[in-house]
Design an enzyme around this catalytic site. Structure first.
Site, PDB file in Angstrom:
ATOM      1  N   THR A 199      66.065 -12.945 -87.440  1.00 24.95           N
ATOM      2  CA  THR A 199      66.027 -12.023 -86.460  1.00 24.95           C
ATOM      3  C   THR A 199      64.888 -11.373 -86.169  1.00 24.95           C
ATOM      4  OG1 THR A 199      66.319 -10.320 -88.088  1.00 24.95           O
ATOM      5  CG2 THR A 199      68.499 -11.419 -87.440  1.00 24.95           C
ATOM      6  N   GLU A 243      73.042 -13.298 -85.471  1.00 23.52           N
ATOM      7  CA  GLU A 243      74.263 -13.602 -86.696  1.00 23.52           C
ATOM      8  C   GLU A 243      75.505 -13.987 -86.144  1.00 23.52           C
ATOM      9  OE1 GLU A 243      71.401  -9.820 -87.470  1.00 23.52           O
ATOM     10  OE2 GLU A 243      72.387 -10.715 -85.703  1.00 23.52           O
ATOM     11  N   TRP A 252      77.904  11.587 -75.463  1.00 21.28           N
ATOM     12  CA  TRP A 252      77.191  10.435 -75.482  1.00 21.28           C
ATOM     13  C   TRP A 252      76.751   9.998 -74.087  1.00 21.28           C
ATOM     14  CZ3 TRP A 252      79.046   6.113 -79.287  1.00 21.28           C
ATOM     15  CH2 TRP A 252      78.845   6.567 -80.798  1.00 21.28           C
TER      16      TRP A 252
END
Length: 553
Positions: free
Chosen positions: A193, A339, A455
């Site tokens: 990663t 992943e 949010w």
């Protein structure tokens, strides 16, 4: 997760899924199919699947001759070309593990990857020798370097030692190779990663992982022997988004872009037309640059038979619609990660939705990442790990599980909290899933802007900003605020011909999609935006630079 065993039958459960079989079956069925590779001088190298397979056998013998054994890890530092394609099969086919090395990593991170993986050899392109030399003294376990070059080794000035010539090794090797019958759970390849925090983390894919994902991707994307696949995505990045594997499985013509940059857009566009490319893909930044180039052409290329997978971040509607209007090419939204082996979703219209939705509603649907690939489980959870409904509104963290989703990072025990006891990978992405099965990423959890208990999606705001004709690129980040916890800050790169645009113009544009309290307190015009080694916006760098912007508010 408990496995319940049912009535057992005599199935061929011991047949192992080895990636080399993808190529063995490809040369059986499509031996005369063409492989094209752009060389450093711009000329094109052409040969067939059968030619490639013969060289894969020679490569396997050559690797064994210098001491590469089953289970050894071999680093690969190379551009997109036919030799890299040979390595994708010939190296892991021996039972060794291909460790993809991101040539854009810092020397410190690249050294960490080589040492952490335990690579015993490194295969390196001639023009990338300086990168290998920058880490050689810190990588004590590397026994040798294999240089991909058309020159004689005596003509190359390098400190790498011992070093071998890729071509000379193949020329001296025997043609036929007896491929080992590997346990399918043996490692095929490793990708690390490139997150913006901490050290790179190793994700190892087994032959079984890669084989099953290859079949599902080729089937879901309807890839066939009629397709022409242009490999633009770096082959060191999540197995090149699986196209070198799925393309061979389908028997498609393969076209490798070689070493390229945004300075080569004219050449790459010409290749797409001349080779009649039908499948390719890239991150939004690359496709946006290509669209900008195409817009300036008097004669637009006809890409009406081309499907372009776009992932890494959400492609703006302005990009998808622009490609469609200018070339007829379709950008297909996808979602994945290291992943999850890149292709976790693909966005296709269902026939009933084509009938039910208006043209604008269909374009809005393309903003979603698409439906989850067959074979994968998904769930959305809240902060208390409760499952959320698939109603297209309830947003939470996305969890994935399936036959090619990783269950751990290699030799990284401190990362266990990224995986659940029942086998799910915690993606770190926030999103929703609607009743039709379409996933929508609302933000990275670390990028969601939390303002006054509410949010705000940075992704949605970025895409609305880019829909303004004067905005070339945008980034929205949450900056600490003494009263509201965080407030949005918008960073804007304007098109040259729109330098007169004001911040009020952009706020007015945003106000059609966002409430007044959601609008950024400030909009800053910048010359460029920092990006990671794989082309994503590097918001960690942006937040560090602008962290004090609202401190005196």
């Amino acid at each position: 997760m408990k496995i319940v065993k049912g009535f057992r039958i005599s199935s061929n459960e011991n047949y192992q899924l080895n990636i080399i079989n993808v190529m063995k079956h490809a040369i059986r069925n499509f031996s005369r199919q063409e492989i094209v590779s752009r060389k450093m001088d711009g000329s094109m190298h052409r040969y067939t699947y059968k030619d490639s397979y013969n060289r894969m056998e020679r490569l396997a013998n050559a690797l064994n001759s210098i001491g590469v054994k089953v289970g050894d890890r071999v680093g690969v530092l190379a551009w997109n070309h036919y030799q890299h394609f040979e390595i994708y099969y010939g190296l892991p086919g021996t039972g060794a593990v291909m460790v993809s090395l991101n040539l854009r990593l810092s020397s410190q991170d690249l050294t960490y990857v080589v040492n952490h993986s335990g690579a015993s050899f490194i295969i390196v392109d001639e023009d990338l020798i300086p990168i290998a030399e920058s880490i050689m003294f810190s990588c004590k376990k590397v026994k040798g370097y294999i240089i991909i070059t058309e020159k004689d080794l005596s003509e190359i000035d390098t400190k790498l030692n011992p070093c071998y010539s890729y071509e000379q090794l193949l020329n001296n090797a025997s043609l036929h190779y007896n491929w080992p019958y590997l346990d399918e759970n043996s490692a095929y390849a490793a990708c690390y990663t490139t997150g913006t925090t901490g050290k790179p983390k190793g994700v190892y894919y087994s032959h079984r992982n890669a084989y099953i994902q290859t079949i599902v991707f080729a089937a879901q994307f309807s890839m066939t022997v009629e397709d022409v696949v242009l490999q633009l995505v770096p082959m060191f990045h999540v197995l090149g988004w699986s196209k070198p594997l799925a393309g061979a499985y389908a028997g498609s013509k393969m076209v490798f872009a070689g070493k390229w940059s945004l300075e080569d857009l004219e050449d790459l566009t010409n290749i797409m037309v001349q080779e009649e490319v039908t499948v390719s893909g890239a991150v939004p930044a690359v496709l946006m640059a290509m669209l900008e180039f195409i817009r300036k052409l008097d004669k637009k290329p006809d890409l009406s038979n081309t499907r372009l997978i776009c992932g890494g971040s959400e492609p703006p509607i302005a990009l998808m619609r622009g490609f469609w209007d200018e070339t007829g090419g379709e950008i297909i939204h996808s979602y994945g990660s290291t992943e999850a082996m890149a292709i976790t979703t693909l966005n296709f219209f269902k026939p009933w939705l084509r009938k039910e939705l208006s043209e604008q509603e269909l374009w809005d649907l393309k903003k979603k990442q698409g439906t989850i690939a067959p074979g994968l489980d998904v769930k959305i959870i809240d902060e208390d790990f409760n499952n959320l409904p698939f109603d297209g509104k309830s947003s939470g963290e996305i969890l994935l599980r399936g036959p090619w989703i990783t269950q751990n990072y290699y030799n990284a025990p401190m990362t266990k909290d990224k995986f659940t006891e029942d086998g799910y990978f915690r993606t770190g992405d926030a999103g929703t899933l609607d009743s039709e099965g379409y996933l929508k990423i609302t933000d990275r959890l670390k990028d969601v802007i939390k303002s006054g208990g509410e949010w705000i999606s940075s992704i949605d705001m970025e895409n609305v900003l880019v829909s303004h004709p004067g905005v070339l690129e945008s980034a929205v980040i949450g900056i600490p605020h003494p009263r509201w916890d965080e407030r949005p800050l918008a960073l804007i790169v304007l098109r040259e011909e729109y330098k007169s645009i004001t911040k009020d113009d952009l706020k007015k544009h945003l106000s059609t999609s966002f409430a007044k309290w959601q609008l950024p307190n400030k909009i800053l015009f910048v010359d460029s935006l920092p990006r990671t080694s794989v082309g994503k916006l590097d918001k960690k760098v942006m937040r560090a630079e602008f962290n004090e912007t609202y401190s005196s508010d």
